[in-house]
Design a protein around this motif. Structure first.
Motif, mmCIF file in Angstrom:
data_model
loop_
_atom_site.group_PDB
_atom_site.id
_atom_site.type_symbol
_atom_site.label_atom_id
_atom_site.label_comp_id
_atom_site.label_asym_id
_atom_site.label_seq_id
_atom_site.Cartn_x
_atom_site.Cartn_y
_atom_site.Cartn_z
ATOM 1 N N UNK A 14 0.711 -1.364 0.065
ATOM 2 C CA UNK A 14 0.082 -0.092 -0.082
ATOM 3 C C UNK A 14 0.782 1.453 -0.118
ATOM 4 N N UNK A 15 0.539 2.162 -0.764
ATOM 5 C CA UNK A 15 1.152 3.384 -0.916
ATOM 6 C C UNK A 15 0.512 4.712 -1.264
ATOM 7 N N UNK A 16 -0.809 4.591 -0.535
ATOM 8 C CA UNK A 16 -1.709 5.632 -0.837
ATOM 9 C C UNK A 16 -1.261 7.049 -0.639
ATOM 10 N N UNK A 17 -1.762 8.004 -1.503
ATOM 11 C CA UNK A 17 -1.233 9.151 -1.256
ATOM 12 C C UNK A 17 -2.153 10.294 -1.478
ATOM 13 N N UNK A 18 -2.918 11.121 -0.250
ATOM 14 C CA UNK A 18 -2.037 11.038 1.101
ATOM 15 C C UNK A 18 -2.217 9.549 1.845
ATOM 16 N N UNK A 19 -1.362 9.457 2.797
ATOM 17 C CA UNK A 19 -0.350 10.221 3.298
ATOM 18 C C UNK A 19 0.920 10.110 2.433
ATOM 19 N N UNK A 20 1.034 9.125 1.602
ATOM 20 C CA UNK A 20 2.194 9.242 0.663
ATOM 21 C C UNK A 20 3.472 8.348 1.235
ATOM 22 N N UNK A 21 3.294 7.488 2.075
ATOM 23 C CA UNK A 21 4.246 6.677 2.663
ATOM 24 C C UNK A 21 4.542 5.670 1.701
ATOM 25 N N UNK A 22 5.834 5.625 0.939
ATOM 26 C CA UNK A 22 6.370 4.805 -0.144
ATOM 27 C C UNK A 22 7.609 4.011 0.207
ATOM 28 N N UNK A 23 7.972 3.869 1.336
ATOM 29 C CA UNK A 23 9.201 3.411 1.730
ATOM 30 C C UNK A 23 9.177 1.849 1.411
ATOM 31 N N UNK A 24 8.123 1.046 1.784
ATOM 32 C CA UNK A 24 8.112 -0.340 1.702
ATOM 33 C C UNK A 24 8.042 -0.644 0.174
ATOM 34 N N UNK A 25 7.416 0.066 -0.696
ATOM 35 C CA UNK A 25 7.196 -0.315 -2.122
ATOM 36 C C UNK A 25 8.611 -0.066 -2.652
ATOM 37 N N UNK A 26 9.271 0.948 -2.166
ATOM 38 C CA UNK A 26 10.654 1.610 -2.737
ATOM 39 C C UNK A 26 11.637 0.476 -2.492
ATOM 40 N N UNK A 27 11.656 0.191 -1.051
ATOM 41 C CA UNK A 27 12.754 -0.870 -0.824
ATOM 42 C C UNK A 27 12.399 -2.282 -1.387
ATOM 43 N N UNK A 28 11.159 -2.595 -1.651
ATOM 44 C CA UNK A 28 11.047 -3.995 -2.502
ATOM 45 C C UNK A 28 11.817 -3.708 -3.876
#
Length: 399
Positions: A14-28
């Motif tokens: 999940x990377x809904x924006x907002x809030x825009x937290x994308x660390x998990x998908x970026x690290x994947x």
């Protein structure tokens, strides 16, 4: 892991924006690239909104996508929006078309090039906030100077035969009006209504929408064929004005204190799409002159932009579409906006092309056809391979 498997995995992160937290998908994706021998870095302005960058010492092609998706309420969905279910030849879920399917196809195409012994002169960037403007993503990275101008492929969803070589401009404006309160029984003889001042702006925008702006004959041809593609996508006639005129949406209006009080306060948030033949600055200046007493804040502004259809990246994208689909591509202008506007302004010749069901974007039951993912991967591989010094022969996908 094939392109469908990767798309499903990305949808489930999940990377809904907002809030825009994308660390998990970026690290994947960082781990995916590491497995094929490509170093990458996760970069963030605030520690939560994370971008991923893979650098190259002499980049010829930038592969670009965004990791954030618009929010999804579960009501009305055929499958839960973050389940990534495969059914009826589609992968279902928020972001499957916009644009985790495109990201997946870029990544598997790049893996294929590496596995076949090529050394792609490419950089990769996946950003965190395309859906909310780019100040933590593409604008931030460009301002830091970490990206070098080169041919750019953005895997945004497009019609299968229609790469996007240009897009309308954008202006987002917030206006705050201050009226003079009074008893409603005496209005408009007494008092000045902030709500009615906002209404006057909307009436002005309705008149503005009726204007036509002259463009060159070449641009006129692209607009005409783009309009035909738009009408075909949505099954509607009479959409020719969408690309030729200022489109406007008074998205938010808040005003007034009570029904029997002349409104003292009113806020109006506008989204305007700017056609070729004028600039966003001209339109913003007109609105400012119309309401000199209002408090005005411009939160986003960009002019219409385009990449020449004869640019190297445009020609190579079209060549691969023709090879894979066996039909002539139809380059178009886009009615919406993306990070292409930031990249073109910074000197990147950018073309958008990617898999997706365009009519489901941002809607309930967003989905992407698995067949379109496979074809997009093949097209992307051909494009990437064309930038390599030594390119092995490719077989016609229709054979």
């Amino acid at each position: 892991m094939d392109v469908g498997d990767l798309c499903r995995d990305l949808v489930r992160l999940r990377s809904e924006n907002p809030p825009g937290e994308t660390r998990e998908v970026a690290e994947y994706i960082h781990s995916f690239l590491a497995e094929i021998g490509i170093e990458s870095t996760v970069v963030s302005r605030d520690g939560r909104r994370c971008n991923l960058i893979a650098r190259h010492h002499n980049p010829q092609l930038l592969l670009c996508g965004h990791l954030d998706v618009v929010p999804a309420i579960a009501d009305g969905w055929r499958h839960p929006p973050f389940s990534g279910v495969e059914e009826d030849g589609y992968i279902w879920g928020r972001g499957s078309s916009d644009m985790k399917g495109g990201c997946a196809a870029l990544l598997t195409a790049l893996r294929r090039a590496v596995d076949e012994g090529e050394e792609p002169p490419v950089e990769v960037v996946f950003v965190c906030d395309e859906e909310t403007g780019g100040c933590y993503g593409m604008e931030y990275l460009l301002a830091k100077g970490v990206l070098r101008p080169c041919d750019t492929l953005i895997a945004e969803p497009t019609p299968p035969l229609s790469p996007c070589i240009g897009q309308k401009g954008l202006a987002r404006i917030s206006l705050s009006f201050a009226g003079e309160p009074g008893h409603s029984s005496l209005y408009p003889a007494v008092g000045r209504s902030a709500v009615m001042e906002a209404h006057e702006v909307i009436e002005y925008l309705k008149a503005l929408h009726e204007r036509d702006y002259p463009v060159s004959a070449e641009m006129e041809r692209v607009i005409a064929r783009s309009s035909a593609v738009l009408e075909g996508l949505f099954g509607l006639q009479g959409l020719d004005h969408v690309l030729r005129r200022v489109m406007f949406n008074p998205g938010v209006i808040r005003g007034g204190e009570k029904a029997n009080i002349v409104a003292e306060h009113c806020d109006l948030d506008l989204d305007l799409r700017i056609p070729w033949g004028c600039t966003a600055g001209e339109i913003v200046s007109e609105i400012a002159a119309l309401v000199p007493s209002a408090e005005m804040k411009v939160t986003a502004v960009s002019d219409p932009s385009c990449t020449s259809p004869s640019a190297r990246v445009a020609e190579r994208v079209c060549a691969e579409i023709r090879r894979v689909y066996g039909e002539a591509p139809v380059p178009i202008f886009q009615w919406a906006a993306s990070d292409a506007r930031h990249l073109r302004k910074a000197g990147f010749p950018a073309v958008e092309y990617g898999p997706g069901e365009v009519t489901t974007i941002h809607g309930v039951n967003e989905r992407v056809a698995i067949d379109s993912l496979i074809r997009a991967e093949e097209i992307f591989y051909g494009i990437i391979s064309s930038y390599c010094t030594t390119r092995p022969p490719t077989e016609d996908a229709n054979d």
